[in-house]
Scaffold this motif. Structure first.
Motif, PDB file in Angstrom:
ATOM      1  N   CYS A  43      -2.946   4.788   4.751  1.00 61.10           N
ATOM      2  CA  CYS A  43      -2.505   3.448   5.287  1.00 61.10           C
ATOM      3  C   CYS A  43      -1.369   3.663   6.772  1.00 61.10           C
ATOM      4  O   CYS A  43      -0.403   4.345   6.266  1.00 61.10           O
ATOM      5  CB  CYS A  43      -1.711   2.761   4.226  1.00 61.10           C
ATOM      6  SG  CYS A  43      -1.090   1.074   4.787  1.00 61.10           S
TER       7      CYS A  43
ATOM      8  N   CYS B   1       2.144   2.150   5.099  1.00 62.60           N
ATOM      9  CA  CYS B   1       2.941   2.705   4.181  1.00 62.60           C
ATOM     10  C   CYS B   1       2.497   4.090   3.841  1.00 62.60           C
ATOM     11  O   CYS B   1       3.140   5.017   2.891  1.00 62.60           O
ATOM     12  CB  CYS B   1       2.878   1.955   2.951  1.00 62.60           C
ATOM     13  SG  CYS B   1       1.608   1.978   1.836  1.00 62.60           S
TER      14      CYS B   1
ATOM     15  N   GLU C  28      -0.034   5.100   1.793  1.00 65.15           N
ATOM     16  CA  GLU C  28      -0.750   4.896   0.693  1.00 65.15           C
ATOM     17  C   GLU C  28      -2.187   5.426   0.995  1.00 65.15           C
ATOM     18  O   GLU C  28      -2.882   4.929   1.860  1.00 65.15           O
ATOM     19  CB  GLU C  28      -0.712   3.570  -0.111  1.00 65.15           C
ATOM     20  CG  GLU C  28      -1.712   3.310  -1.169  1.00 65.15           C
ATOM     21  CD  GLU C  28      -1.483   4.017  -2.479  1.00 65.15           C
ATOM     22  OE1 GLU C  28      -0.183   3.868  -2.909  1.00 65.15           O
ATOM     23  OE2 GLU C  28      -2.467   4.698  -2.901  1.00 65.15           O
TER      24      GLU C  28
ATOM     25  N   CYS D 111      -4.887  -2.213   1.524  1.00 68.50           N
ATOM     26  CA  CYS D 111      -4.097  -0.868   1.045  1.00 68.50           C
ATOM     27  C   CYS D 111      -3.525  -1.329  -0.257  1.00 68.50           C
ATOM     28  O   CYS D 111      -3.088  -2.699  -0.320  1.00 68.50           O
ATOM     29  CB  CYS D 111      -2.922  -0.565   2.064  1.00 68.50           C
ATOM     30  SG  CYS D 111      -1.855   0.289   1.184  1.00 68.50           S
TER      31      CYS D 111
ATOM     32  N   GLY E 188      -1.156  -0.339  -1.883  1.00 71.32           N
ATOM     33  CA  GLY E 188       0.423  -0.105  -1.603  1.00 71.32           C
ATOM     34  C   GLY E 188       1.218  -1.436  -1.071  1.00 71.32           C
ATOM     35  O   GLY E 188       2.066  -1.616  -1.544  1.00 71.32           O
ATOM     36  N   CYS E 189       0.559  -1.633   0.106  1.00 72.09           N
ATOM     37  CA  CYS E 189       1.500  -2.658   0.805  1.00 72.09           C
ATOM     38  C   CYS E 189       0.563  -3.764   1.283  1.00 72.09           C
ATOM     39  O   CYS E 189       1.322  -4.778   1.988  1.00 72.09           O
ATOM     40  CB  CYS E 189       2.161  -2.099   2.230  1.00 72.09           C
ATOM     41  SG  CYS E 189       0.746  -1.619   3.408  1.00 72.09           S
TER      42      CYS E 189
HETATM   43 ZN   LIG Z   1      -0.065   0.518   2.947  1.00 70.02          ZN
END
Ligand SMILES: [Zn+2]
Length: 333
Positions: free
Chosen positions: A24, A27, A29, A54, A56-57
């Motif tokens: 990503c 972030c 990820e 993503c 993660g974010c």
């Molecule tokens: Zn991310």
């Protein structure tokens, strides 16, 4: 070349294009789910490019995507950002000229709403300035001569020779500008093209004076057109558009680069509403007949003028450089 960004793997597509799979860009990820797969509708090239989200974010980004070296082939000379008004048929030129003036005035208004009137001694930088319409307008109307950066050599030469304005040919990351030089950095429809947007934002903060601002115009993936038209959405524009920032992810990116979001405004353009319909109805390779497509898009979009507030296609973001050091990037995870 892109120290913020982690390239996980390089592969070759069936048609021979060099691709890279990245973590990503926001972030770091590596887990992401495929949101949709889209083709290049402007040029009709055969590859399909997945847009992933993503885990993660929640940033949406193209992955895998062409390598930086392979990306150049996706920006031929007839890409609409490089077209001059003179290259349009005579009957379309007044509309195209008015469109540039309207867009430029809207952008300046959004900037001055936050900064106050641009002063003649202000130092301005437009990253990916294209034909340099905004800085040219500001020079005429406010007296400040800004610096443009443009990677397309022919476009940069035209700005230098025909407008007589200073311009750096290349990218922000390679320009090596001195720190704390500018009061305002502008990025109009640029960040979504940037393979490493976080690094570009950090570089823009480095060249800004303390308390300086960045003004960013980007496609709005949260707007009704993006959600309604899905893989036909004109602003997907894969693989030239690589990253799709919504309100949350652009705010996070700005924070990670040392900015505080000050203003976030969504807006629509009638021609884009029409272009969305054209693509949904099966129009393909529209860059081949771009003049007709954009004019048709405008006509198709006109009946939707009263609905523009509900059909945002872009967002305009202004953020202020904050004093604290930017947080380290999550690539160390
Ligand atoms: Zn991310």
């Amino acid at each position: 070349m892109h120290p913020c960004l982690r390239v996980l793997e390089r592969t070759i597509a069936d048609n021979g294009e060099a691709l890279e799979r990245v973590a990503c860009p926001l972030c770091g990820e590596t887990n992401a789910t495929v949101a949709l797969e889209a083709r290049d509708r402007l040029y009709g090239t055969p590859n399909r490019y997945p847009v992933v989200r993503c885990e993660g974010c929640s940033l949406a980004y193209v992955n895998p995507r062409p390598t930086p070296e392979a990306l150049g082939a996706h920006y031929p000379n007839d890409y609409h950002c490089y077209r001059t008004i003179d290259s349009y048929p005579k009957w379309l030129q007044p509309m195209a000229r008015q469109d540039v003036i309207d867009q430029t005035k809207r952008r300046l208004k959004n900037i001055e709403r936050v900064l106050g009137p641009i002063q003649p001694d202000m130092q301005l930088l437009d990253v990916g300035c294209g034909q340099n319409a905004l800085l040219h307008f500001i020079k005429e109307e406010r007296g400040a001569t800004g610096l443009g950066i443009e990677m397309k050599a022919e476009t940069a030469a035209r700005v230098r020779e025909q407008l007589g304005m200073p311009i750096v040919e290349g990218t922000l990351l390679d320009a090596g500008l001195e720190a704390a030089r500018f009061d305002l950095v502008v990025m109009l429809n640029y960040l979504e093209h940037e393979p490493d947007p976080l690094r570009a934002l950090r570089e823009s903060r480095r060249v800004l004076k303390p308390g300086g601002h960045v003004a960013i115009e980007i496609p709005d993936p949260e707007g009704l057109p993006a959600r309604l038209f899905g893989k036909h959405w004109v602003n997907l524009d894969v693989p030239r558009h690589l990253v799709f920032f919504d309100r949350n992810t652009i705010e996070r990116a700005l924070q990670q680069a040392g900015f505080e979001l000050v203003s976030y405004r969504r807006f629509a353009l009638p021609a884009y509403v029409g272009l969305n319909f054209l693509l949904t109805f099966g129009a393909h390779n529209i860059m081949r007949y771009w003049n007709t497509a954009s004019a048709t898009g405008y006509v198709l979009g006109l009946p939707f003028l009263p609905a523009m507030p509900w059909l945002p296609e872009f967002s305009f973001v202004v953020a202020k450089a904050i004093e604290t050091e930017p947080k380290p990037h999550a690539e160390s995870r």
